[in-house]
Design an enzyme around this catalytic site. Structure first.
Site, PDB file in Angstrom:
ATOM      1  N   HIS A  56      -1.141   6.053   6.334  1.00 11.74           N
ATOM      2  CA  HIS A  56      -0.526   5.883   5.008  1.00 11.74           C
ATOM      3  C   HIS A  56      -0.123   7.249   4.430  1.00 11.74           C
ATOM      4  O   HIS A  56      -0.523   8.294   4.926  1.00 11.74           O
ATOM      5  CB  HIS A  56      -1.486   5.162   4.063  1.00 11.74           C
ATOM      6  CG  HIS A  56      -1.548   3.687   4.298  1.00 11.74           C
ATOM      7  ND1 HIS A  56      -2.217   3.142   5.370  1.00 11.74           N
ATOM      8  CD2 HIS A  56      -0.995   2.644   3.619  1.00 11.74           C
ATOM      9  CE1 HIS A  56      -2.088   1.817   5.339  1.00 11.74           C
ATOM     10  NE2 HIS A  56      -1.350   1.495   4.287  1.00 11.74           N
TER      11      HIS A  56
ATOM     12  N   SER B 136       0.802  -1.227   0.000  1.00 12.57           N
ATOM     13  CA  SER B 136       0.000   0.000   0.000  1.00 12.57           C
ATOM     14  C   SER B 136       0.830   1.271   0.000  1.00 12.57           C
ATOM     15  O   SER B 136       0.372   2.307  -0.493  1.00 12.57           O
ATOM     16  CB  SER B 136      -0.943   0.006   1.212  1.00 12.57           C
ATOM     17  OG  SER B 136      -0.215  -0.134   2.421  1.00 12.57           O
TER      18      SER B 136
END
Length: 288
Positions: free
Chosen positions: A270, A44
């Site tokens: 993230h 990711s």
């Protein structure tokens, strides 16, 4: 005759010693030309979840705002992006089923004899260590804010994390060898992880127990050490994202990594778009 032959052998050895040593098949130091075939592999942190329109398989959280797409646009490369959120080193050679998605082919299947460039960012998800850090450990912090419920010496999570860290250099060596076998002419670039956790202090956007912060930062640093060592051994290029992002962690005044509640488009814990821009700049500097 015997003496003359000996002289010839010695002369040949001396000449061989003066020649340049053979270079690794992975040693690619030149610029990557426009139109080159580029395959992006990774998890990711390479897929760039929620940074733009979706561009990959359902559930992979891959977007057009990730660094592979940015790099391909800047250098005019022919991109095949198979990055997928949650991917581990094992998912490169085996099928992966992302959350709420269908099984996707092994990422290594995207490689071929005509591949010119490969970037790979992987390793942090092995053993689901990062996922447990941001879920299980966050949950344990509720009961022990000042302690180290997840990472104290002998704690199950820490034992598991240490075990996977010990295996990561070997796993990455196998991954790079598999890439080289499938894409023998490709330049391979290993992309490290950013400095997501602060050097000191705590913040509400990263609700770990105070005593678990140091191990969280150290874990990512050691993952990067393993990636760099494997790249060096294989003759691949390692791009140090940590150094370029340190000071822009989740708790920073100017964060490049989202916390529990993202302040701009990103998946929690993230990268924001700025971090992907920085990674792109590092890659351009290395490849252009």
């Amino acid at each position: 005759m015997r003496r003359a032959a000996s002289v010839l052998v010695v002369a040949a050895l001396l000449l061989a010693g003066c020649s340049d040593p053979p270079k690794s098949k992975l040693d690619r130091s030149g610029a990557v030309p426009r139109g080159a075939s580029y395959v992006a592999l990774g998890d990711s942190y390479a897929a760039g979840p929620r940074l733009g329109p979706s561009s990959g398989a359902v559930g992979c959280e891959q977007t057009q705002g990730n660094y592979p797409h940015r790099l391909a646009e800047r250098l005019g490369l022919d991109l095949t992006d198979v990055t997928c959120g949650g991917a581990t080193t094992a998912d490169l050679a085996g099928s992966q089923t992302p959350p709420n998605g269908e099984p996707v082919p092994p990422q290594l299947d995207a490689l071929g004899a005509d591949t010119d460039l490969v970037t790979i960012g992987i390793g942090g998800n092995d053993g689901k260590v990062f996922a447990e850090l941001m879920t299980t450990c966050v949950g344990k912090a509720v009961e022990d804010r000042a302690g180290a419920p997840c990472t104290a010496e002998g704690a199950p999570f820490r034992v598991k994390a240490e075990r996977h860290l010990a295996k990561l250099p070997g796993r990455m060596a196998d991954v790079l060898a598999a890439i080289a076998e499938r894409a023998p002419k490709a330049r391979i670039v290993v992309v490290g992880y950013p400095a997501a956790f602060p050097e000191s202090g705590t913040c509400a956007l990263l609700p770990l127990a105070r005593g678990d912060y140091p191990f969280a930062r150290d874990y990512i640093s050691r993952v990067n050490d393993a990636l760099a060592a494997a790249a060096d051994q294989a003759g691949a290029t390692y791009v140090d994202v940590w150094a370029a992002t340190d000071g822009h962690d989740i708790c920073a005044t100017d964060p490049w990594i989202a916390g529990l509640i993202p302040a701009q488009p990103a998946l929690e814990y993230h990268p924001y778009a700025q971090e992907q821009t920085v990674v792109t700049d590092l890659l351009v500097a290395e490849l252009a």
